[in-house]
Design an enzyme around this catalytic site. Structure first.
Site, PDB file in Angstrom:
ATOM      1  N   HIS A   1     -33.179-131.486 -48.322  1.00 59.75           N
ATOM      2  CA  HIS A   1     -33.085-131.606 -49.789  1.00 59.75           C
ATOM      3  C   HIS A   1     -32.531-130.384 -50.494  1.00 59.75           C
ATOM      4  CE1 HIS A   1     -35.283-135.433 -50.348  1.00 59.75           C
ATOM      5  NE2 HIS A   1     -35.877-135.084 -49.230  1.00 59.75           N
TER       6      HIS A   1
ATOM      7  N   LYS B   1     -36.093-130.649 -66.327  1.00 59.51           N
ATOM      8  CA  LYS B   1     -36.121-130.411 -64.886  1.00 59.51           C
ATOM      9  C   LYS B   1     -36.887-129.118 -64.666  1.00 59.51           C
ATOM     10  CE  LYS B   1     -31.570-130.596 -65.080  1.00 59.51           C
ATOM     11  NZ  LYS B   1     -31.291-131.575 -64.072  1.00 59.51           N
ATOM     12  N   ARG B   2     -37.194-128.801 -63.430  1.00 53.82           N
ATOM     13  CA  ARG B   2     -37.892-127.545 -63.186  1.00 53.82           C
ATOM     14  C   ARG B   2     -37.053-126.362 -63.651  1.00 53.82           C
ATOM     15  NH1 ARG B   2     -42.267-126.836 -60.350  1.00 53.82           N
ATOM     16  NH2 ARG B   2     -41.556-124.936 -59.341  1.00 53.82           N
TER      17      ARG B   2
ATOM     18  N   LYS C   1     -30.355-123.963 -62.052  1.00 53.93           N
ATOM     19  CA  LYS C   1     -30.218-125.135 -62.926  1.00 53.93           C
ATOM     20  C   LYS C   1     -29.662-124.738 -64.302  1.00 53.93           C
ATOM     21  CE  LYS C   1     -33.985-127.640 -60.586  1.00 53.93           C
ATOM     22  NZ  LYS C   1     -33.476-128.951 -60.139  1.00 53.93           N
TER      23      LYS C   1
ATOM     24  N   THR D   1     -31.920-136.360 -59.699  1.00 50.20           N
ATOM     25  CA  THR D   1     -32.283-137.762 -59.914  1.00 50.20           C
ATOM     26  C   THR D   1     -32.503-137.998 -61.405  1.00 50.20           C
ATOM     27  OG1 THR D   1     -34.531-137.098 -59.317  1.00 50.20           O
ATOM     28  CG2 THR D   1     -33.290-138.328 -57.663  1.00 50.20           C
TER      29      THR D   1
ATOM     30  N   LYS E   1     -31.553-141.185 -64.027  1.00 50.04           N
ATOM     31  CA  LYS E   1     -32.465-141.825 -64.992  1.00 50.04           C
ATOM     32  C   LYS E   1     -31.857-141.815 -66.393  1.00 50.04           C
ATOM     33  CE  LYS E   1     -36.136-140.090 -62.152  1.00 50.04           C
ATOM     34  NZ  LYS E   1     -36.899-138.880 -61.831  1.00 50.04           N
TER      35      LYS E   1
HETATM   36  C1  NBG Z   1     -34.624-131.292 -54.529  1.00 52.09           C
HETATM   37  C2  NBG Z   1     -33.209-130.983 -54.997  1.00 52.09           C
HETATM   38  C3  NBG Z   1     -32.700-132.046 -55.961  1.00 52.09           C
HETATM   39  C4  NBG Z   1     -32.865-133.413 -55.326  1.00 52.09           C
HETATM   40  C5  NBG Z   1     -34.307-133.612 -54.888  1.00 52.09           C
HETATM   41  C6  NBG Z   1     -34.515-134.929 -54.186  1.00 52.09           C
HETATM   42  C7  NBG Z   1     -36.135-129.807 -53.329  1.00 52.09           C
HETATM   43  C8  NBG Z   1     -36.323-128.910 -52.157  1.00 52.09           C
HETATM   44  N1  NBG Z   1     -34.950-130.361 -53.474  1.00 52.09           N
HETATM   45  O1  NBG Z   1     -31.362-131.826 -56.255  1.00 52.09           O
HETATM   46  O2  NBG Z   1     -33.181-129.724 -55.610  1.00 52.09           O
HETATM   47  O3  NBG Z   1     -32.516-134.418 -56.235  1.00 52.09           O
HETATM   48  O4  NBG Z   1     -34.678-132.598 -53.981  1.00 52.09           O
HETATM   49  O5  NBG Z   1     -33.646-135.085 -53.134  1.00 52.09           O
HETATM   50  O6  NBG Z   1     -37.046-129.993 -54.088  1.00 52.09           O
END
Ligand code: NBG
Length: 807
Positions: free
Chosen positions: A357, A544-545, A550, A652, A656
């Site tokens: 991920h 987002k976080r 980001k 994601t 949405k």
């Molecule tokens: C996160 C990515 C996102 C991705 C999500 C789900 C982790 C390690 N990775 O870009 O930063 O959409 O995983 O795949 O949290």
């Protein structure tokens, strides 16, 4: 679809109220009413939940250290198809369903995208009739609750289990499992067979708590099994004899209790670098071992041949946190089932698959050898042997020494979990096209060159049931009215909306629905923060976080730029804007917390400056979570997806927001590229460095933030504001951000993309001036979002990974 008779429902509700609380409905609190309702629903589904367990198809087990479920009541009612009956039934009992929906706690057992993806996947597996179950940890405290005090993030423990339990869970003590930590391992030769003696270990009980995962109107109910760590109960008798010191003294008993219970106490508030070290490792092995043992127990109960495990069972590891699935499965096959190494290894590889991920190196898990060896002595031996054999295989390939070292599972100090995951599984996938390409060509190149057939892409998706049907009912109903109900089970049909792209009435309706959602959010903002925002302004959303890559900072610096433009020229022509942020920063991530403080201070200044005539408002929504997302997303006009290209694996939230008709303002990163491919360049606004430009900077250098600062007036102005007192109360934080940008030559190229971003924002402003055109763009986005349903993603996982080769 479940048939539910209204009068019967009312009767069951009343009876349940008496049996649970011995009181009448009129004296009950919302929490009690909610409990009663969930209990009635659990009764309705209970038989199907059991029936489902006898399923004979191949089963998928999805291991994830995070499941960010969000509230379940509304989506369960939707999936069962009983919302209307329940709503009217309750109304006749003088109960408002919506209050109960809001009374449910929001289980925040995840940090962000990775955990939410796991939850969407569970929803899709059930809805596609795949027997797919989740394994995870029942953290006592989920992700912290965020509070702002003087603009600073303050973390407060999350208490989602306030009433001692969770309304949807069922505890199953008869299925508890023992997980063993530490101790000594001796290998004894028993007539040519190796016997493994593990003594003096610390046993911890994994108590399963099951949550039903209800498929969309298809009678299918899967299980999310979360384990809570507990002391070993007396019922497990003989096992305690092996336990260290047998915990004779009172003090020892207390120590033991602490050791065991600590494991499932708290979710690590970090998804991008590994923290908590030893305890985190304990968590990983705890749920993995419990899950694998559980699978094998169930499998053997059905009297199936252990050598055919991979024909009936697929185990998926969500990032590397559950990688110990590989040595744990090996341990059971070798030590408990008596298979040979080769037999066990074959079965393991063919059973396990792995998703990566992120490419951020700081997030690539590594465990110090000594730590793993002491905590999990037998597992360490198995990893050593996997590594030894793999090294032999590589030596034969005649790769050079450096390459072999890079590919090793164990190096001088650490165990590299991504390497173990790749070696021990039959499939490795990335989560968007670009990300998978980067894995193949850059990050995991050695492995790709060695075994290209293992690698594949599975672009992420989202549960459209939660993110559109349930959270944006008005839009969902409009779509159904225009193209019939079929899109709900086949989202590709959303494409049919495109024939309405020039239909003025439809476009107006889309605009009106967006306005209504914005009004709803504006009301929330007014009530919570006493800020007046105008629903006619552009709602520009970044949720987002909080992470430097980001680039919430880029967004904030642009706001500052606009503010200056307005101050310089009160007639500056711009559509009024409301900038909305939602983000938590990992508690130890100082720069991220500085950025939160910066945005809050900026908001304070701008929101209270009468000179700009309410043209800009900045709102930082506190404690962003799934429920807040459900409120914000339907109200967004602009979706900010502005990560440094190459850094966001997929995203994601971008999907949405698009599905709810927001226009994406983005770099060509992660799944933004695929959104671009779907909607075409006229219906998205793109800016910034390309992936190659970023890769070149990374490889060859050549980026100078200082040069940009010195040569560009606009950049200089906003960067100076970080440290010149223009924005009050953020001296220290401003300096920190300034240093990250200039002194340390920002590795995320914020200033490099700044001008381009400003231009892109100007384009947004121009586009929004033509409302009809804007609504048409929104429609095109909705119509082309179907491919981002997690139903599509899960169908691909099923076909290419889990059921490949099955008839
Ligand atoms: C996160 C990515 C996102 C991705 C999500 C789900 C982790 C390690 N990775 O870009 O930063 O959409 O995983 O795949 O949290």
């Amino acid at each position: 679809m479940v048939k539910l008779n209204k009068n019967k429902f009312k009767q069951s509700f009343e009876t349940k109220m008496y049996s649970l609380y011995a009181q009448s409905i009129k004296d009950a609190t919302d929490e009690q009413l909610l409990n009663v309702l969930c209990s009635v629903i659990k009764d309705i589904i209970s038989k199907k939940w059991v029936d489902n367990k006898l399923d004979s198809q191949k089963e998928v087990y999805y291991f994830s250290i995070e499941f960010l479920l969000g509230r379940q009541l509304k989506s369960n009612l939707l999936n069962l198809g009983i919302e209307d009956v329940v709503r009217t039934g309750l109304k006749e009992l003088n109960i408002d369903l919506d209050s109960l929906i809001n009374a449910e706690s929001d289980p925040a057992l995840g940090n962000g995208g990775l955990g939410r993806l796991a939850a969407c996947f569970l929803d899709s597996m059930a809805s596609l009739d795949i027997s797919g179950h989740g394994y995870g940890i029942r953290y006592k405290h989920g992700l912290f609750e965020q509070k702002f005090i003087n603009g600073y993030q303050v973390e407060v423990p999350d208490n989602w289990l306030t009433q001692g339990g969770y309304v949807w869970e069922t505890v199953r003590p008869n299925k508890a499992i023992v997980v063993k930590f530490e101790g000594n391992v001796n290998l004894v030769d028993k007539n040519g067979r190796l016997e493994v003696n593990h003594t003096d270990y610390i046993p911890v009980m994994a108590m399963p708590y099951d949550i039903p995962i209800i498929g969309y109107r298809n009678n299918s109910i899967n299980t999310l099994r979360l384990f809570k760590s507990e002391v070993l109960s007396r019922d497990f008798g003989p096992l305690t004899i092996h336990a260290k010191n047998s915990y004779g003294s009172y003090e020892d008993a207390l120590k033991y209790k602490y050791y065991a219970e600590e494991i499932s106490q708290v979710l690590y508030p970090n998804d991008s670098n590994y923290a908590g070290r030893l305890l985190r490792l304990k968590q990983e092995y705890f749920f993995v071992s419990a899950g694998i043992q559980d699978i094998i127990r169930k499998y053997k109960k059905n009297k199936l041949d252990i050598k055919k495990l991979n024909e009936k069972v697929a185990i998926h590891i969500n990032d590397t946190h559950p990688t110990l699935c590989i040595p744990e499965l090996m341990r059971i096959l070798l030590d408990e089932e008596g298979l040979s190494w080769d037999e066990a290894w074959n079965i393991t590889i063919n059973t396990v698959s792995y998703t990566n991920h992120t490419i951020m190196t700081e997030a690539m898990e590594r465990w110090p050898k000594e730590m793993l060896k002491t905590l999990l002595p037998r597992i360490y031996m198995i990893i050593e042997e996997i590594d030894r054999r793999y090294m032999n295989e590589l030596e034969e390939s005649k790769y050079d020494h450096d390459k072999i070292y890079r590919m090793s599972i164990i190096d001088n100090n650490d165990i590299k979990m991504a390497n173990l995951s790749i070696v021990g599984s039959h499939s490795v996938n990335g989560v968007a096209k670009l990300h998978t390409e980067l894995l193949k060509k850059e990050v995991l190149k050695d492995f790709y060159d060695h075994e290209p057939e293992k690698f594949n892409n599975k672009t992420n998706g989202i549960a459209h049931r939660r993110w559109l049907i349930s959270s944006n009912t008005e839009l969902s109903d409009l779509i159904t009215g225009l193209i019939s109900e079929d899109w709900k089970t086949d989202t590709r049909k959303l494409k049919e909306l495109e024939v309405h792209r020039h239909d003025k009435a439809v476009l107006e309706k889309i605009g009106q629905i967006k306005y209504n959602n914005k009004e709803r959010l504006a009301k929330f903002i007014k009530e919570k923060y006493d800020i007046d925002v105008n629903p006619n302004s552009i709602f520009d959303v970044q949720i987002k976080r909080l992470h430097a890559y980001k680039r919430q900072l880029l967004n904030a610096l642009h706001i500052l730029h606009l503010y200056h433009e307005l101050l310089e020229n009160p007639n500056f022509d711009m559509e009024p804007r409301t900038f909305i942020f939602g983000a938590k920063a990992a508690p130890g991530y100082y720069l991220a917390k500085c950025i939160i403080k910066f945005i809050n201070s900026l908001a304070e200044k701008i929101n209270n400056d009468p000179r700009i005539d309410n043209k800009i408002k900045v709102v930082f929504i506190e404690n962003y979570d799934v429920s807040k997302a459900e409120l914000i997303i339907p109200a967004a006009d602009v979706s900010e997806q502005i990560s440094t290209t190459t850094k966001e694996a997929s995203g994601t939230g971008n999907m949405k927001l698009m599905m709810n008709g927001a226009i994406t303002l983005a770099t060509l990163d992660g799944a933004n590229i695929e959104i671009f491919d779907q909607v075409g360049e006229d219906n998205i606004v793109i800016f910034g460095l390309s992936a190659n430009e970023v890769l070149n900077y990374n490889k060859f250098g050549g980026y100078s933030a200082l040069d940009l600062y010195n040569s560009n007036r606009v950049i200089k102005r906003v960067v100076d504001d970080l440290v010149n007192g223009f924005i009050p109360n953020m001296e220290k934080e401003g300096r920190q951000i300034y240093d990250s940008l200039i002194t340390y030559n920002d590795e995320y190229f914020v200033l490099r993309d700044m001008e381009n971003y400003i231009e892109a924002q100007e384009k947004i402003d121009r586009l929004y001036k033509n409302k009809e055109k804007w609504n048409e763009m929104a429609l095109i986005n909705i119509a082309n979002s179907g491919v981002f349903s997690s139903d599509r993603t899960i169908a691909e996982y099923a076909e290419d990974i889990w059921f490949k080769g099955c008839e």
